[in-house]
Design an enzyme around this catalytic site. Sequence first.
Site, short mmCIF file in Angstrom:
data_model
loop_
_atom_site.label_atom_id
_atom_site.label_comp_id
_atom_site.label_asym_id
_atom_site.label_seq_id
_atom_site.Cartn_x
_atom_site.Cartn_y
_atom_site.Cartn_z
N ASN A 248 27.97 58.29 49.37
CA ASN A 248 27.08 59.59 48.51
C ASN A 248 25.61 59.52 49.00
O ASN A 248 25.47 58.53 50.02
CB ASN A 248 27.24 59.28 46.85
CG ASN A 248 26.64 57.94 46.78
OD1 ASN A 248 25.99 57.31 47.31
ND2 ASN A 248 27.01 57.54 45.48
N THR B 160 29.02 63.10 50.08
CA THR B 160 29.08 63.65 48.80
C THR B 160 27.97 64.01 48.00
O THR B 160 26.93 63.05 48.13
CB THR B 160 30.24 62.73 47.83
OG1 THR B 160 29.60 61.69 47.45
CG2 THR B 160 31.52 62.71 48.46
N LEU B 161 27.73 64.94 47.52
CA LEU B 161 26.56 65.30 46.90
C LEU B 161 26.77 65.91 45.31
O LEU B 161 26.05 66.75 44.80
CB LEU B 161 25.89 66.85 47.82
CG LEU B 161 25.83 66.44 49.17
CD1 LEU B 161 25.42 67.69 49.77
CD2 LEU B 161 24.59 65.51 49.41
N THR C 175 35.31 59.64 35.38
CA THR C 175 35.81 58.36 35.84
C THR C 175 36.92 58.66 36.87
O THR C 175 37.45 59.64 36.70
CB THR C 175 36.49 57.72 34.73
OG1 THR C 175 35.28 57.35 33.75
CG2 THR C 175 36.99 56.31 35.26
N ASP D 79 36.96 58.57 43.47
CA ASP D 79 38.19 57.98 44.08
C ASP D 79 39.20 59.17 44.26
O ASP D 79 39.87 58.98 45.40
CB ASP D 79 38.46 56.85 43.20
CG ASP D 79 37.32 55.76 42.87
OD1 ASP D 79 36.92 55.48 43.96
OD2 ASP D 79 37.53 55.38 41.84
N GLY E 56 40.19 59.49 31.17
CA GLY E 56 40.62 58.30 31.98
C GLY E 56 40.58 58.34 33.24
O GLY E 56 40.11 59.28 34.04
#
Length: 314
Positions: A184, A219-220, A249, A253, A288
């Site tokens: 990031n 990533t922005l 969350t 990933d 989740g």
Amino acid sequence: MAKPKLLVFGSLNVDFVYQVPHFVQPGETLLSTQRQVFAGGKGLNQAVALAQAGGQVYFDGAVGQDDSAILLQVLAQKQIDTTHVKKREAVPSGHTIIQVDRNGQNCILLYGGANQSHTQAEIDACLTHFSSGDYLVVQNETNEVAYMIEQAAARGIKVCINASPLDDKVLAMPLKRCAYIIVNEIEGAALVKVSAESDPYEMLAALKRKFAQSTIVLTLGSKGSLLAPQGSDQIIACKAFKVQAVDTTAAGDTFLGYLVEQMSEGFAPEVALQRATAASALAVTRQGATPSIPAIAEVLEFLQQHEPTLVERL
């Protein structure tokens, strides 16, 4: 042609999430209104994303002997190979204690546990099952990451690193041995020693100069992401999809897992980036971590219903 093997060397954490009126203060005993227990860890989240995208996924990790059922259950449900997951008798699984206040803010206490118990001999034994053309995904939530990178790269395995959590250990890793570096703005800035407020295209150019052997992904957040393929002057820009976020969350990933898996299948970088962006968008609309990660069929359906997001410039 068989798909390459995708190996994740990463963390497996049991997340204990407590709903609280406010974060506990020094000397205070605070009554929690709710407790939930989840399977987590960046390694587990990324492995599930790789599997949901359609990959043949293997996990190299470590858990405690008596507290790992919830973690192993998720790996089994997603058909992730656990041959290389070790059970430790002398140390418990990694875990987090997460306080979530009335405003949705959180604070996290992380215990590394078994995640920090890997040996170089175990890594060597694991890597004998993988070869040139396979992929390795690593983060910074386990020990011996630098050794794993060196040994995997020496075998011709394509190493993909998510430089998170960011600390001095990451900065000392052999990142120039990585085929993919995913960061990031804060992480990217630290790697090339510029301000996190720098123009992202200038930051990307600095990352490309320093890590010329790597495909760089920057990533922005809500703006989207940039991808600079190794050995090319091309920059691919992808805007984020506008969705109603419920829980962010594992969004990052999910993005990483989808991007790596789709690239490993030979899809063009722009296709992989757009699918990864869509998968991340779907994930934030659900509660989740691992339960929020969509399957590839959902991602393809989502893309059919939304405008393309590839642009000349963010």
